[in-house]
Motif scaffolding. Structure first.
Motif, mmCIF file in Angstrom:
data_model
loop_
_atom_site.group_PDB
_atom_site.id
_atom_site.type_symbol
_atom_site.label_atom_id
_atom_site.label_comp_id
_atom_site.label_asym_id
_atom_site.label_seq_id
_atom_site.Cartn_x
_atom_site.Cartn_y
_atom_site.Cartn_z
ATOM 1 N N ASP A 170 0.823 -1.206 0.000
ATOM 2 C CA ASP A 170 0.000 0.000 0.000
ATOM 3 C C ASP A 170 0.860 1.260 0.000
ATOM 4 O O ASP A 170 0.520 2.260 -0.618
ATOM 5 N N PHE A 182 -6.923 -6.222 0.528
ATOM 6 C CA PHE A 182 -7.473 -4.900 0.842
ATOM 7 C C PHE A 182 -8.948 -5.024 1.238
ATOM 8 O O PHE A 182 -9.841 -4.606 0.493
ATOM 9 N N ASP A 219 -10.668 -3.399 3.236
ATOM 10 C CA ASP A 219 -11.357 -2.115 3.437
ATOM 11 C C ASP A 219 -11.796 -1.477 2.120
ATOM 12 O O ASP A 219 -12.550 -0.498 2.129
ATOM 13 N N CYS A 220 -11.311 -2.007 0.990
ATOM 14 C CA CYS A 220 -11.676 -1.462 -0.323
ATOM 15 C C CYS A 220 -12.850 -2.256 -0.895
ATOM 16 O O CYS A 220 -12.946 -3.473 -0.712
ATOM 17 N N THR A 221 -13.715 -1.571 -1.599
ATOM 18 C CA THR A 221 -14.933 -2.215 -2.117
ATOM 19 C C THR A 221 -14.670 -3.050 -3.362
ATOM 20 O O THR A 221 -15.489 -3.906 -3.711
ATOM 21 N N ASP A 279 -11.323 0.143 -6.649
ATOM 22 C CA ASP A 279 -11.284 1.030 -5.488
ATOM 23 C C ASP A 279 -9.883 1.150 -4.919
ATOM 24 O O ASP A 279 -9.499 2.205 -4.398
ATOM 25 N N VAL A 280 -9.086 0.065 -5.021
ATOM 26 C CA VAL A 280 -7.702 0.119 -4.528
ATOM 27 C C VAL A 280 -6.914 1.172 -5.308
ATOM 28 O O VAL A 280 -6.268 2.053 -4.725
ATOM 29 N N LYS A 314 -8.169 4.675 -4.561
ATOM 30 C CA LYS A 314 -7.768 5.131 -3.229
ATOM 31 C C LYS A 314 -6.387 5.765 -3.249
ATOM 32 O O LYS A 314 -6.119 6.729 -2.519
ATOM 33 N N GLU A 354 -17.652 -0.697 -11.042
ATOM 34 C CA GLU A 354 -16.254 -0.354 -11.303
ATOM 35 C C GLU A 354 -16.116 0.410 -12.619
ATOM 36 O O GLU A 354 -15.342 1.380 -12.720
#
Length: 450
Positions: free
Chosen positions: A222, A257, A259-261, A265-266, A269, A289
């Motif tokens: 990340d 990840f 926490d990513c939808t 999203d990654v 982010k 997406e």
């Protein structure tokens, strides 16, 4: 048609004959008996019906003897745009396609890319891949190289020397690689990326630019993704990576990840989804997406040969277009076994037909639509639409002269054929033998100078 204003100094080339290109309103326009002029700077100055020849000659100061007349059945197409190709994988192209993606990477790709630590090896392969793709009508290539800065800089130097327009990326990867020697620390990856960008920009190659290149989410921490997003934003750079190529990869990203939808999203982010981003594959992107791609102005590189060869999936191009997402074609050498954009066109049509077989009422792509993806669509995907993609006045003259009637060629032309039939035959049956001349920014780069 129209012409540029007379402030453009000097006409270096005038061509008369047939021109085939795409526009926003038409997937394929066939302009028979037209005349096109190119400036000293390699820009298209005018393109008009041949009946305007006398007026154009007076206005621009060229003589009839300055005109290059295309032969019977010959025509120009815009230079084709390969939106995703691994230059470093060219050495084993056509082999090792017996595994799914992640196994394939560890078995074949990473050990092969490790060799590019030696610039002597890189020089041989990179010279060959640039020449091979140019011979096949690829005037613009979006290249992945390797993690090695010096050999990646060499790829930029070679593309410039031979004359190809290119976006060149030093690959970044700091985690999850079974080949331990082929991995950087996060700090190394960031610092070497900065060195690569600054050195390449300092060289001021007119047609070769750097592109930020995280390999894909599975290979990047990340922190690395965050730092690369920051570098891209601060330097207004292009970005390339892979996304949703196969289902196993998508599942692993979800676990990495939580926490990513989504996979998209990654990247979003970490500011890696911009109007200068092109993401390869996207076979398994959801409608949500695709909506994010649309909102960010990001593009998809459709690599059908690779998607079929590695059994990754079938990208629904019609659905991508429905979401108004920019899309071009890529060869994805060496996941794709051919360096030819004509092959990419054919495999894209095959994929669309496979989806038609699977889905009742599916609207199959036409060959004209896929031709647009290989030219104008590619220019849009790489955010180069203002410079290349078709034969509009003011754009660079990136072009391929196609000669259908070459001796011992791959297909035949008959007296009753229309120009449209000949173009279709070329797209379905033609090869590099038919591409007798290639131009980048008005400069003839094929045949190569000895």
């Amino acid at each position: 048609m129209t012409s540029c204003n007379e402030s453009v100094i000097g006409i270096t080339s005038v061509f008369k004959g047939a021109f085939v290109h795409s526009t926003h309103t038409s997937p394929m326009d066939i302009l028979e008996n037209f005349i096109l002029g190119v400036s000293e700077a390699g820009k298209i100055v005018f393109i008009e019906g041949a009946y305007e020849q006398e007026n154009l000659a007076k206005r621009w100061g060229f003589r009839n003897t300055d005109i290059t007349h295309l032969k019977d059945w010959e025509f120009f197409i815009p230079g084709m745009v390969d939106t995703h190709i691994h230059a470093s994988q060219y050495s084993y192209m056509g082999t090792g396609l017996d595994m799914p993606l992640l196994q394939w990477l560890n078995t074949y790709t990473f050990p092969a890319e490790l060799k590019y630590k030696k610039t002597e090896f890189a020089e041989e392969v990179y010279n060959k891949v640039v020449k091979r793709t140019l011979k096949n009508g690829t005037t613009t290539a979006c290249y992945f190289a390797t993690i090695h800065t010096d050999s990646t800089l060499l790829l930029g130097e070679i593309a410039d020397k031979i004359g190809q327009r290119a976006l060149v990326g030093k690959v970044c990867m700091d985690i999850n690689n079974t080949v331990e020697e082929y991995k950087e620390t996060t700090e190394e990856s960031v610092e070497e990326t900065k060195r690569f960008i600054s050195t390449l920009l300092q060289r001021k190659y007119p047609q070769v630019k750097p592109i930020i290149t995280p390999r894909f989410v599975l290979s990047c921490s990340d922190k690395l993704l965050k730092d690369l997003g920051f570098i891209a934003k601060n330097n207004d750079l292009h970005i390339q990576s892979h996304i949703s190529e196969n289902t196993e990869e998508v599942q692993i990203v979800k676990e990495m990840f939580p926490d990513c939808t989504s996979y998209t999203d990654v990247y979003n982010k970490y500011n890696l989804l911009t109007n200068k981003t092109v993401m390869a594959h996207g076979c398994h992107l959801t409608d949500k997406e695709l909506d994010i791609f649309n909102q960010r102005g990001a593009a998809i590189s459709h690599c059908p040969n690779s998607n079929l060869s590695l059994c990754s999936g079938l990208l629904d191009v019609r659905n991508v277009l429905k979401h108004k997402v920019k899309i071009g074609l890529g060869t994805d050498v060496s996941g794709g076994y051919s360096p030819s954009m004509l092959d990419a066109i054919r495999r894209a049509l095959d994929t669309s037909k496979a989806l038609t077989i699977q889905t009742s009422g599916y609207e199959t792509l036409t060959y004209k639509e896929v031709f647009r993806l290989a030219t104008l669509g590619g220019s849009q995907a790489l955010a180069l639409e203002d410079t290349i993609g078709n034969f509009e006045v003011g754009k660079d003259f990136d072009a391929v002269l196609v000669s259908p009637s070459i001796p011992d060629g791959p297909f035949d032309v008959f007296a009753g054929d229309t120009f449209e039939v000949v173009v279709e035959k070329f797209l379905n049956l033609g090869d590099d033998r038919n591409m007798v001349e290639v131009y980048v920014a008005g400069k003839k780069v094929v045949p190569f100078k000895e």
